[in-house]
Write a protein that holds these residues in place. Structure first.
Motif, mmCIF file in Angstrom:
data_model
loop_
_atom_site.group_PDB
_atom_site.id
_atom_site.type_symbol
_atom_site.label_atom_id
_atom_site.label_comp_id
_atom_site.label_asym_id
_atom_site.label_seq_id
_atom_site.Cartn_x
_atom_site.Cartn_y
_atom_site.Cartn_z
ATOM 1 N N PHE A 103 62.053 43.402 70.862
ATOM 2 C CA PHE A 103 62.203 42.435 71.970
ATOM 3 C C PHE A 103 61.404 41.165 71.694
ATOM 4 C CE2 PHE A 103 60.617 40.663 75.978
ATOM 5 C CZ PHE A 103 61.821 40.351 76.595
ATOM 6 N N LEU A 104 60.173 41.308 71.232
ATOM 7 C CA LEU A 104 59.333 40.149 70.947
ATOM 8 C C LEU A 104 59.957 39.256 69.878
ATOM 9 C CD1 LEU A 104 55.717 41.662 70.899
ATOM 10 C CD2 LEU A 104 56.677 40.126 72.608
ATOM 11 N N ILE A 105 60.443 39.869 68.820
ATOM 12 C CA ILE A 105 61.001 39.103 67.708
ATOM 13 C C ILE A 105 62.247 38.330 68.135
ATOM 14 C CG2 ILE A 105 62.142 39.321 65.458
ATOM 15 C CD1 ILE A 105 60.151 41.596 64.844
ATOM 16 N N ALA A 131 60.702 32.199 69.868
ATOM 17 C CA ALA A 131 61.201 31.245 68.866
ATOM 18 C C ALA A 131 60.311 31.199 67.632
ATOM 19 C CB ALA A 131 61.306 29.853 69.478
ATOM 20 N N HIS A 132 58.998 31.446 67.798
ATOM 21 C CA HIS A 132 58.076 31.392 66.667
ATOM 22 C C HIS A 132 58.260 32.570 65.708
ATOM 23 C CE1 HIS A 132 55.879 27.984 68.291
ATOM 24 N NE2 HIS A 132 55.802 28.600 69.467
ATOM 25 N N THR A 157 61.954 34.080 61.986
ATOM 26 C CA THR A 157 61.815 33.839 60.545
ATOM 27 C C THR A 157 62.373 35.034 59.790
ATOM 28 O OG1 THR A 157 59.622 34.863 60.417
ATOM 29 C CG2 THR A 157 59.710 32.503 60.961
ATOM 30 N N PRO A 158 62.687 34.868 58.494
ATOM 31 C CA PRO A 158 63.221 36.001 57.727
ATOM 32 C C PRO A 158 62.311 37.228 57.729
ATOM 33 C CG PRO A 158 63.583 33.961 56.533
ATOM 34 C CD PRO A 158 62.736 33.610 57.724
ATOM 35 N N MET A 159 60.992 37.018 57.632
ATOM 36 C CA MET A 159 60.076 38.156 57.597
ATOM 37 C C MET A 159 60.210 39.005 58.855
ATOM 38 S SD MET A 159 55.913 38.243 57.253
ATOM 39 C CE MET A 159 55.600 37.669 58.918
ATOM 40 N N TYR A 160 60.219 38.367 60.014
ATOM 41 C CA TYR A 160 60.308 39.109 61.268
ATOM 42 C C TYR A 160 61.720 39.635 61.513
ATOM 43 C CZ TYR A 160 55.599 37.579 62.221
ATOM 44 O OH TYR A 160 54.245 37.389 62.142
ATOM 45 N N PHE A 161 62.714 38.975 60.937
ATOM 46 C CA PHE A 161 64.077 39.500 61.019
ATOM 47 C C PHE A 161 64.159 40.853 60.312
ATOM 48 C CE2 PHE A 161 68.278 39.891 58.930
ATOM 49 C CZ PHE A 161 69.059 40.066 60.065
ATOM 50 N N PHE A 162 63.553 40.934 59.125
ATOM 51 C CA PHE A 162 63.534 42.201 58.389
ATOM 52 C C PHE A 162 62.713 43.249 59.131
ATOM 53 C CE2 PHE A 162 64.303 39.404 54.548
ATOM 54 C CZ PHE A 162 65.597 39.836 54.347
ATOM 55 N N ARG A 168 48.938 43.896 64.353
ATOM 56 C CA ARG A 168 47.680 43.278 63.942
ATOM 57 C C ARG A 168 47.948 41.865 63.419
ATOM 58 N NH1 ARG A 168 43.279 46.489 63.485
ATOM 59 N NH2 ARG A 168 42.376 45.109 61.932
ATOM 60 N N ASN A 169 49.144 41.394 63.643
ATOM 61 C CA ASN A 169 49.543 40.055 63.216
ATOM 62 C C ASN A 169 49.339 39.074 64.371
ATOM 63 O OD1 ASN A 169 51.591 37.811 62.997
ATOM 64 N ND2 ASN A 169 51.822 38.745 60.977
ATOM 65 N N LYS A 170 48.711 37.938 64.093
ATOM 66 C CA LYS A 170 48.389 36.981 65.150
ATOM 67 C C LYS A 170 49.633 36.421 65.830
ATOM 68 C CE LYS A 170 43.902 35.544 63.328
ATOM 69 N NZ LYS A 170 43.069 34.410 62.840
ATOM 70 N N ASP A 171 50.705 36.224 65.055
ATOM 71 C CA ASP A 171 51.936 35.705 65.657
ATOM 72 C C ASP A 171 52.504 36.690 66.673
ATOM 73 O OD1 ASP A 171 51.828 33.392 64.147
ATOM 74 O OD2 ASP A 171 52.997 34.239 62.504
ATOM 75 N N VAL A 172 52.492 37.974 66.308
ATOM 76 C CA VAL A 172 53.045 38.996 67.203
ATOM 77 C C VAL A 172 52.146 39.198 68.416
ATOM 78 C CG1 VAL A 172 53.690 41.420 67.400
ATOM 79 C CG2 VAL A 172 54.254 40.155 65.326
#
Length: 320
Positions: free
Chosen positions: A51-53, A57-58, A61-66, A297-301
């Motif tokens: 849901f977060l991904i 909008a931030h 990205t491909p990394m979070y898509f995977f 543990r990722n700051k973006d998440v």
């Protein structure tokens, strides 16, 4: 008696009996509760991450898509086996029909195979991001990402169809008791009264193909990443690269190690107890660990989670 009659009499339509994980335990209720809690944790963690991904909008990205695809696989993967196991324990029923067994086998093989290749795609994505940052938006555009993910699902489904179709056509004339908590290929082949060397050889070859190629991609990607970071000679870059590589390699070792034991180690080294313990790692524990290792543990998440919950900065610091 003709061959058709013989096959019908020996394969039959009788159900299999899943002896399960709790059958010989003195603390079956406790283990059931723990398993249920782990299941809910995996389900909620991966669902929140998806849901977060898709809502932030931030994180587009491909990394979070995977990572979102990995979470989808984990949600379905753990849902294939655990609910059935827990319901059997609660209801006191251990039977599973032949069609249900085949469907369960196909789904877990498809998802397991897909995840093997997805882990390689994720390593390749990090290589492109770190080693080719200027061309990264072009080389890893949304269309390329979709093609990579589609390829992972396709290769996984081929593996699932191939092994399931061969395994479920064997005549089963021995005990219908499966010494496992789900219909795993090695556990099913032990019930056959025919020569199973074909499926054992096929499993070995499939596992070699499905592990050798991803491991080559992963090791090559991270070797090139480390070489690039070494040339930069930046302490922060080394720390970030180590964090990225170690997190990914932890999952790879757990998941691939369990697969190698299950499908490549000769059956003479297997016992029902060992098979169940190893299967627990990649069917139950890995779906719980993946969101923690990769994202929470990722700051973006954590930032996106903070924004969604609308809580103060202390929350973000507490979960890092």
């Amino acid at each position: 008696m003709d061959n058709a009659t013989w096959l019908a009499n020996h394969t039959g339509r009788s159900d299999f009996i899943l002896l399960g994980f709790f059958s010989q335990s003195k603390h079956a209720t406790l283990f059931s509760v723990v398993t249920f809690v782990i299941f809910l944790t995996a389900l909620s963690g991966n669902t929140i991450l998806i849901f977060l991904i898709h809502s932030n909008a931030h994180l587009q990205t491909p990394m979070y898509f995977f990572i979102s695809q990995l979470s989808v696989m984990d949600v379905v993967y753990i849902s294939i086996t655990v609910p059935k196991m827990l319901m059997d324990q609660v209801m006191g029923k251990k039977k599973i029909s032949v069609p249900e067994c085949g469907i369960q086998m196909f789904l877990y093989l498809t998802l397991g195979g897909s995840e093997v290749f997805l882990l390689a795609a994720m390593a390749y994505d990090r290589y492109m991001a770190i080693c080719h940052p200027l061309r990264y938006p072009i080389l890893m555009n949304h269309r390329i990402c979709l093609l990579l993910v589609s390829g992972c699902w396709f290769l996984g489904s081929v593996d699932g169809f191939l092994l399931t179709s061969i395994t479920m056509t064997f005549p089963f004339c021995r005990s219908r008791e499966i010494h496992h908590f789900f219909c795993e290929v090695p556990a099913i082949t032990k019930l056959s009264c025919s020569d199973t060397s074909l499926i054992e050889t096929l499993m070995y070859l499939c596992c070699v193909f499905m592990i050798l190629i991803p491991v080559t991609v992963i090791s090559s990607s991270y070797s090139l990443i480390l070489l690039t970071i070494h040339r930069m000679n930046l302490a922060d870059a080394w720390k970030k690269a180590f964090t990225t590589c170690s997190s990914h390699m932890t999952v790879v070792i757990l998941f691939y190690g369990a697969a190698i034991y299950t499908y490549m180690v000769p059956s003479s080294y297997h016992t029902p107890e060992k098979d169940i313990v190893v299967s627990l790692f990649y069917t139950i524990l890995t779906p719980v660990l993946n969101p923690l290792i990769y994202s929470f543990r990722n700051k973006d998440v954590t930032g996106a989670l903070k924004k969604m919950l609308n809580v103060g900065p202390d929350f973000q610091e507490s979960i890092q």
